[in-house]
Design an enzyme around this catalytic site. Structure first.
Site, PDB file in Angstrom:
ATOM      1  N   HIS A   1       4.899  -7.773  -4.568  1.00 30.20           N
ATOM      2  CA  HIS A   1       2.711  -8.588  -4.374  1.00 30.20           C
ATOM      3  C   HIS A   1       3.073  -9.546  -4.363  1.00 30.20           C
ATOM      4  O   HIS A   1       2.009 -10.338  -5.660  1.00 30.20           O
ATOM      5  CB  HIS A   1       1.938  -6.946  -4.956  1.00 30.20           C
ATOM      6  CG  HIS A   1       1.886  -6.034  -4.555  1.00 30.20           C
ATOM      7  ND1 HIS A   1       1.027  -5.213  -3.867  1.00 30.20           N
ATOM      8  CD2 HIS A   1       2.300  -4.631  -4.124  1.00 30.20           C
ATOM      9  CE1 HIS A   1       0.609  -4.134  -3.167  1.00 30.20           C
ATOM     10  NE2 HIS A   1       1.875  -3.847  -3.962  1.00 30.20           N
TER      11      HIS A   1
ATOM     12  N   ILE B   1       5.441  -3.164  -7.303  1.00 23.76           N
ATOM     13  CA  ILE B   1       4.652  -1.761  -7.499  1.00 23.76           C
ATOM     14  C   ILE B   1       5.227  -0.786  -6.869  1.00 23.76           C
ATOM     15  O   ILE B   1       4.782  -0.562  -5.830  1.00 23.76           O
ATOM     16  CB  ILE B   1       3.341  -1.129  -7.439  1.00 23.76           C
ATOM     17  CG1 ILE B   1       2.243  -2.572  -7.915  1.00 23.76           C
ATOM     18  CG2 ILE B   1       2.236  -0.226  -8.203  1.00 23.76           C
ATOM     19  CD1 ILE B   1       1.050  -3.642  -8.045  1.00 23.76           C
ATOM     20  N   ARG B   2       5.751   0.229  -6.922  1.00 26.28           N
ATOM     21  CA  ARG B   2       6.409   1.351  -6.117  1.00 26.28           C
ATOM     22  C   ARG B   2       7.357   0.687  -5.149  1.00 26.28           C
ATOM     23  O   ARG B   2       7.672   1.005  -4.216  1.00 26.28           O
ATOM     24  CB  ARG B   2       6.318   2.144  -6.125  1.00 26.28           C
ATOM     25  CG  ARG B   2       5.196   3.164  -7.390  1.00 26.28           C
ATOM     26  CD  ARG B   2       4.289   4.173  -6.660  1.00 26.28           C
ATOM     27  NE  ARG B   2       3.072   3.739  -5.737  1.00 26.28           N
ATOM     28  CZ  ARG B   2       2.943   4.095  -4.534  1.00 26.28           C
ATOM     29  NH1 ARG B   2       3.330   4.793  -4.000  1.00 26.28           N
ATOM     30  NH2 ARG B   2       1.911   3.327  -4.201  1.00 26.28           N
TER      31      ARG B   2
ATOM     32  N   GLY C   1       0.969  -0.977  -0.109  1.00 25.64           N
ATOM     33  CA  GLY C   1       0.237   0.626  -0.372  1.00 25.64           C
ATOM     34  C   GLY C   1       0.548   0.659   0.000  1.00 25.64           C
ATOM     35  O   GLY C   1       1.779   1.178  -0.819  1.00 25.64           O
ATOM     36  N   GLU C   2       0.773   2.243   1.005  1.00 23.07           N
ATOM     37  CA  GLU C   2       1.463   3.081   1.132  1.00 23.07           C
ATOM     38  C   GLU C   2       2.004   2.958   2.236  1.00 23.07           C
ATOM     39  O   GLU C   2       1.054   3.506   3.970  1.00 23.07           O
ATOM     40  CB  GLU C   2       0.408   4.342   0.421  1.00 23.07           C
ATOM     41  CG  GLU C   2       1.285   5.590   0.416  1.00 23.07           C
ATOM     42  CD  GLU C   2       2.323   5.970   0.191  1.00 23.07           C
ATOM     43  OE1 GLU C   2       2.945   5.582  -0.728  1.00 23.07           O
ATOM     44  OE2 GLU C   2       3.890   6.184   1.235  1.00 23.07           O
ATOM     45  N   SER C   3       3.506   3.119   2.663  1.00 23.47           N
ATOM     46  CA  SER C   3       3.880   2.524   4.023  1.00 23.47           C
ATOM     47  C   SER C   3       3.890   4.724   4.728  1.00 23.47           C
ATOM     48  O   SER C   3       3.322   4.119   6.101  1.00 23.47           O
ATOM     49  CB  SER C   3       4.804   2.451   4.378  1.00 23.47           C
ATOM     50  OG  SER C   3       6.376   3.246   3.695  1.00 23.47           O
TER      51      SER C   3
ATOM     52  N   CYS D   1       5.706  -5.212   0.319  1.00 22.63           N
ATOM     53  CA  CYS D   1       5.935  -4.083  -0.476  1.00 22.63           C
ATOM     54  C   CYS D   1       5.954  -3.211   1.096  1.00 22.63           C
ATOM     55  O   CYS D   1       6.777  -3.316   1.018  1.00 22.63           O
ATOM     56  CB  CYS D   1       5.042  -3.915  -1.731  1.00 22.63           C
ATOM     57  SG  CYS D   1       5.225  -2.641  -2.562  1.00 22.63           S
TER      58      CYS D   1
ATOM     59  N   GLU E   1      -0.379 -11.214  -3.940  1.00 16.81           N
ATOM     60  CA  GLU E   1      -1.480 -11.738  -3.897  1.00 16.81           C
ATOM     61  C   GLU E   1      -2.478 -10.879  -5.244  1.00 16.81           C
ATOM     62  O   GLU E   1      -2.983 -11.194  -5.037  1.00 16.81           O
ATOM     63  CB  GLU E   1      -2.002 -10.896  -2.026  1.00 16.81           C
ATOM     64  CG  GLU E   1      -2.166  -9.408  -2.654  1.00 16.81           C
ATOM     65  CD  GLU E   1      -0.297  -8.451  -2.318  1.00 16.81           C
ATOM     66  OE1 GLU E   1       0.519  -8.932  -3.209  1.00 16.81           O
ATOM     67  OE2 GLU E   1      -0.902  -7.241  -3.163  1.00 16.81           O
TER      68      GLU E   1
HETATM   69  N1  GLN Z   1       5.607   3.009  -2.280  1.00 15.88           N
HETATM   70  C1  GLN Z   1       5.340   2.768  -1.640  1.00 15.88           C
HETATM   71  C2  GLN Z   1       5.509   2.646  -0.654  1.00 15.88           C
HETATM   72  O1  GLN Z   1       6.340   3.624   0.721  1.00 15.88           O
HETATM   73  C3  GLN Z   1       5.140   0.734  -1.123  1.00 15.88           C
HETATM   74  C4  GLN Z   1       4.398   0.263  -2.775  1.00 15.88           C
HETATM   75  C5  GLN Z   1       3.281  -0.633  -2.413  1.00 15.88           C
HETATM   76  O2  GLN Z   1       2.998  -1.356  -1.535  1.00 15.88           O
HETATM   77  N2  GLN Z   1       3.468  -1.139  -3.472  1.00 15.88           N
HETATM   78  O3  GLN Z   1       5.154   2.664   1.239  1.00 15.88           O
END
Ligand code: GLN
Length: 213
Positions: free
Chosen positions: A189, A144-145, A53-55, A84, A191
């Site tokens: 990821h 993903i990122r 997700g987004e940490s 991730c 999942e």
């Molecule tokens: N770039 C996101 C972060 O710094 C991580 C990306 C992801 O979980 N797909 O949290």
């Protein structure tokens, strides 16, 4: 205490938690899957997945829900898999963190670098060989990122997955999956495909831990 079945928690504050829940429901040894949003729910699970997700957002929400300290305590002793953004949360240190720093769960003795491959459009899928985790058949990993493991700080950390090709500026051989005692982290990821072998690996690892502790 029964040792054949497991209650698995998936941290459900932010990110791709639903997909993990669906994947876990296919595994016979998993007795129950609990989306974790409260300390009470956290205390009821044998092990935990921290999703992608987004940490930065995940940390802020955890703080606002008074979950930061309970989660820090949990990951010190219970099997936890960070994927991730979840891998970033598990780490003791992150570079490329937002200005002023960001809260982490401070458990995995590595330095991770956030957004290693650039923005969303630099996302990619690649085949990885993860023999210690899933056997010889390659695993399709979605980045993903994604972060990478930039530095290992303890001899207890074992690298169990590496990039096999160069991606942009990131060299082949860069570590993207590690184990440290009861902690497991993957930069991608797992999942988002239909391959549940890594979820099975984590369930087995957690069952073993439950039997021994
Ligand atoms: N770039 C996101 C972060 O710094 C991580 C990306 C992801 O979980 N797909 O949290």
């Amino acid at each position: 205490m029964t040792t054949e079945s497991l209650t698995v928690g998936v941290l459900a504050l932010q990110g791709a938690f639903i997909e993990h829940i669906h994947m876990l429901k296919r595994i016979p040894e998993v007795k129950e899957v609990i989306p974790v949003r409260t300390e009470e729910q956290l205390n009821s699970v044998d092990c935990l997945i921290i999703p992608g997700g987004e940490s930065t957002a995940m940390a802020l929400i955890a703080e606002r829900c008074n979950m930061l300290e309970p989660l820090r305590k949990f990951v010190q002793k219970k099997p936890t898999w960070g994927t991730c953004a979840g891998m970033i949360m598990l780490a003791k240190e992150a570079t490329g963190a937002k200005k002023g720093g960001q809260q982490l769960f401070n458990a995995l003795d590595v330095v991770v670098n956030r957004n290693q491959f650039g923005s969303q459009k630099e996302s990619f899928q690649t085949m990885l060989h993860l023999p210690e985790l899933v056997g010889e058949e390659p695993f399709a990993a979605v980045f993903i990122r994604a972060p990478v493991i930039k530095e290992i700080k303890s001899p207890k950390v074992k690298i169990v997955g590496r990039l096999e090709q160069k991606h942009g500026q990131t060299e082949a051989e860069t570590a993207i999956a590690v184990l440290e005692d009861h902690l497991f982290a993957t930069a991608f990821h797992p999942e988002l495909t239909s391959d549940d072998r890594l979820h099975r690996f984590f369930v087995n690892m957690s069952l073993k831990y439950k039997q021994q502790n």
